[in-house]
Every structure is written in structure tokens, then in C-alpha cells.
Design an enzyme around this catalytic site. Structure first.
Site: not given
Ligand code: NAP
Length: 463
Positions: A157, A232, A266, A366
């Protein structure tokens, strides 16, 4: 009538494409098919799985320009970076196509002549992946490639903001001959699909890249069915400049760590810690380079910094800069914005802040934007104390040519990825992942296939 996701270009606000949101029934059917497909795919021999993965990688490369363009349009990422991401994403498939052939077991000498002990590895089952918008290709292949190599079936997804790249990668996998039910994509809202994934008995593993709060939620929800989890999560990387560092090189590396994808990675440097004796010189040199960065639409080949992904991301960065300046941070360059909620574009000009202190939000959270906060330290022990004072532990960087300083930092920084004179450590052949609240498990390298494998121990008696 079907509900649709509107995928918009964050550089212009224009609609790129509409994507149909899958219904609950469709997603449950997808999970069922994925489970059935696992039974066949896990029996396909490793050399054949490897051959199909290589074919997928080759097909992606043939479509590189097209995929990169879609990625730039949906994410705002500069086109040169999108082209680079297609290569990076492909490198995971290439790597795990090879690893598929190296899933070894072992025999253990028994403590009696009448027994033989054999250990084998087998795939965990159907894997459900949830990926973020900042690397829509690489975060998907970094999970799909080891899963398929291990013999698992896979459902992804993608993020709502950037589903198009992933949809295309899955189509290309099918064109390359990977069976349709072995790798599938579903679209919709994370919170809803996340529940369906974690509640499903078919799913044996959840692999997630995204924010720490969502990761914690998925871990909790996976407990009822005791699923395997790989996480991650967020980062808050310190970048330390020691007194003896080569400042020219350190500035170059800071630029590449910080401004890639407009600071929305990230592992990008989130806090810059400079020895007080070189802070002025480092800051001056950095500002000189930052002022040259070209901001604009990612489709323009000259662009080096694109927009941030959406209004939420924009507001977060603006509020962090605002908080810092109110608490006494000095604007060394930037602090300019061009965001328009109605039109739907969100630019933040590269910003460097001096005189930053630990009570500022950007030193605690962050940022995910093109902002460099600079703080100083007196000795290397203080730098480590500041660097480690966070629940995150994904990446850390330091610049020194003194092996004692370097060894001390390597041993004392509580981070899963450490770059010593290196601002770009990610590679398909190396284990990527975080300590503390930055995650569980590793992706990449020989470690990256382990989370997709179970260990089975056979004891043969009566011989
Ligand atoms: P996010 O809100 O956690 O979204 C990431 C994914 O999770 C999206 O596909 C989102 O879907 C989904 N999601 C949101 N709420 C959810 C829930 N309650 N249950 C299941 N899935 C859910 O993160 P973001 O802010 O968009 O992305 C940036 C984050 O990713 C940052 O914190 C970054 O550090 C982290 N990141 C980590 C790595 C690593 O390797 N450690 C790499 C890249 C990014 P929707 O789009 O439909 O909301």
C-alpha cells in the site's frame, strides 16, 4: 460511485492522475489471493525466482525515464534525483536476485550417533508492506525484492500522495513475468488499509516505512496475530563537525545529506553540531553554497530543491523555523516561503539557522524540510551527549580525520547507520535501519532478507 485519490503535483498543484481507492472487499480478496499465491511461489526454485527478479530489474531500467518523470510529478522531487532513485530502487532488486540463491541452512553435530540435526530456512508467508511518499520506488523495492527472493508473496500500500510510481513498478513486475497475485498493490487510506492488514490471518508479516507513531500503532495491532514486523521509522540525525575536520569536504557532504529531496529523507542531517572553534568558518562556507541552490519545479533539470510534499509538511517546517527564530535563532540565509494552499504548491527556500539551542523544536523533532540548524560544542563528549539525547537512533554523521575522535564517535553514537566523512551511506548491499524508536530490523545487505525467513529445525532420530 468509486472513491478516488487525487494525486497532485506539489510544485504546481495540478492534478497528475486520479487513482481508484480499493474497497474493503477488494482488499480482503487481494489478501486471500496473496496467500494462495504464496503456496505456489514459495515452491518456485530459487534460481527461477532470481531470474524473474533480474528481469524485473531490467524492465525497470528500460522504463527509467518514464518512472522518474511520474515520481517527480507526484512527489516534487528534482528529476535528476528521481532518475537516481530508479537506479537505487533497481539496485535492491539486483542484490536480492543474487541473495535468493544464497538462503542456506546448516547441519549441527548431534550429541548421539543415532541423531542428525538439520536447520532449514523457509519464507514467512504473505507480506504486507506500507510505504511512504519520500522514496516511492526505493522503499517499495527494498521490501519487495527480499520478500520475493525469500519466496514470500507481497502486497504493498503506497502513500496517498505518491501511489503512481508504485503502481507502475508493480505493473512492470507483472510484465517481467512475476505472477500477478505474487506482487500486488492496493490503494486507499493508510489507517483503514493498515487495520485490514494487521487484522488479517493471511498476512504473516508487516513491513513498514514511515513515521514512528504509525509504526508503534502497527506493532501493537500486529500483536493479536503475532505477526513478524519490520519497522523503518523516523530519524533525527546529528551531523558532527570536529575541530580538525576538512571543512570544504564537510560542507559538500552536509549539502548532499541535507538538501536531497528538499530535506525530506529519514536519514538527512537534522541537527548540525560544530566545534566552537570552527563554527564561524563552517557556517560561512555552508551559507555560500546554500545560497546557490536552485529552487523550483522538479521537472526543470536545473532544479536542485523542489517543493515539500504537501500542506502538512509545509506547515510543520514553517512552524519549526518560526519557533526557532522566536527563541533566538539567527537566520543566516533563507527563511523564505512560497506556499499556496488553494493553488496547492509548497516551496521552502533553503534555510540556515545559527545560534540554535536544544529547547527549539527542530532540535527535538524531525524537520523534513530544507533547513540546517547549527549549534556548537566545546568537546567531543558534549557532542555525543547532544547527539544521543533523542528517542531516535537512525543515522548519524561525523567529520574528522583523527582516528581517535572517529573511533570514539563510532563507538558512542547510538545510531544504526553511521557516516564517518560520508554524508550518503545508503546502499543495497549494506544494512539500513535504526536503533531505539527509529525501528526494528534492517533492510539491505545480507541482513535484509532475514526478516522474510523462518528457521525450521529438524531432528532425525533412531538412526
Ligand atoms: P506516515 O504518516 O507514517 O505515512 C507513511 C505510510 O503510512 C503511508 O503509506 C501512510 O498512508 C501510512 N499510514 C498512515 N497512517 C497509518 C495508519 N494509522 N496505519 C497504517 N498505515 C498508515 O509518514 P509520513 O510522515 O508520510 O512519512 C515520513 C516518515 O517516514 C518520516 O518520519 C520518515 O523519517 C519516515 N521514513 C523512514 C525511513 C526509514 O527507512 N527509517 C525511510 C523513509 C521515511 P497514507 O498516505 O494513506 O496516510
Amino acid at each position: 460511485m468509486s472513491k478516488m485519490l487525487q494525486v497532485k503535483n506539489p510544485a504546481t498543484g495540478e492534478l497528475v492522475q486520479e487513482v481508484r481507492i480499493n474497497t474493503e472487499e477488494e482488499i480482503l480478496e487481494t489478501l486471500k489471493k496473496g496467500d494462495a499465491a504464496f503456496k505456489d511461489w514459495s515452491k518456485v526454485n530459487a534460481h527461477e525466482r532470481s531470474r524473474l527478479l533480474k528481469k524485473w530489474a531490467n524492465h525497470i531500467q528500460e522504463h527509467k525515464a518514464e518512472i522518474a518523470k511520474v515520481m517527480t510529478m507526484e512527489s516534487g522531487k528534482p528529476i535528476n534525483e528521481s532518475l537516481g532513485e530508479v537506479d537505487y530502487a533497481t539496485s535492491y532488486i539486483d542484490w536480492y536476485a543474487e541473495e535468493a540463491k544464497r538462503i542456506y541452512g546448516r547441519t549441527i553435530p548431534a550429541n548421539t550417533e543415532s541423531k542428525r540435526i538439520v536447520v532449514t530456512r523457509q519464507p514467512v508467508g504473505l507480506v504486507a508492506a506500507i510505504t511512504p511518499w519520500n522514496f516511492p520506488a526505493a522503499m517499495m523495492t527494498r521490501k519487495a525484492a527480499p520478500a520475493l527472493a525469500a519466496g514470500c508473496s507481497f502486497i504493498v500500500k503506497p502513500a496517498e500522495d505518491t501511489p503512481l510510481t508504485t503502481i507502475r513498478l508493480v505493473e512492470i513486475a507483472h510484465e517481467a513475468g512475476i505472477p500477478e497475485d505474487v506482487v500486488q498493490c492496493v490503494n486507499g487510506y493508510g489507517s483503514e488499509i493498515g487495520e485490514l492488514f494487521t487484522n488479517s490471518d493471511y498476512v504473516r508479516k508487516i513491513t513498514f516505512t514511515g513515521s514512528t507513531p504509525v509504526g508503534k500503532h502497527l506493532i501493537k495491532n500486529s500483536a493479536d496475530t503475532v505477526k513478524h514486523v519490520s519497522m523503518e521509522l523516523g530519524g533525527h540525525a546529528p551531523l558532527i563537525i570536529a575541530e580538525d575536520a576538512d571543512l570544504h569536504f564537510a560542507v559538500q557532504q552536509t549539502m548532499s545529506s541535507k538538501f536531497r529531496n528538499a530535506g525530506q529523507t529519514c536519514i538527512c542531517a537534522n541537527r548540525v553540531l560544530v566545534h566552537e572553534n570552527v563554527a564561524k568558518e563552517f557556517s560561512d562556507r555552508l551559507v555560500e553554497e546554500v545560497a546557490k541552490l536552485k529552487v523550483g519545479d522538479g521537472l526543470d533539470k536545473q532544479t536542485q530543491v523542489g517543493p515539500v510534499i504537501n500542506e502538512r509538511g509545509f506547515e510543520k517546517v514553517v512552524s519549526q523555523i518560526d519557533d526557532a527564530t522566536k527563541k533566538g535563532a539567527e537566520v543566516l540565509c533563507g527563511n523564505q516561503f512560497d506556499g499556496n494552499r488553494e493553488a496547492g504548491y509548497f516551496f521552502i527556500y533553503p534555510t540556515v539557522l545559527g545560534n540554535v539551542s536544544e529547547d527549539m523544536k527542530m532540535m527535538q523533532e524531525e524537520t523534513f524540510g530544507p533547513v540546517v540548524p547549527i549549534t556548537t560544542f566545546k568537546d567531543i563528549g558534549e557532542a555525543v551527549q547532544i547527539a544521543n539525547s533523542t528517542p531516535y537512533g537512525l543515522a548519524a554523521y561525523f567529520f574528522t580525520n583523527d582516528y581517535r575522535t572517529g573511533s570514539y564517535l563510532h563507538e558512542n553514537l547510538d545510531f544504526g547507520i553511521v557516516g564517518w566523512n560520508d554524508g550518503a551511506p545508503s546502499a543495497a548491499h549494506a544494512p539500513f535501519g535504526g536503533m531505539k524508536e527509529s525501528g526494528l530490523g534492517r533492510e539491505g545487505g545480507i541482513e535484509g532478507i532475514e526478516p522474510y525467513l523462518e528457521t525450521k529445525y529438524l531432528s532425525v532420530g533412531g538412526l
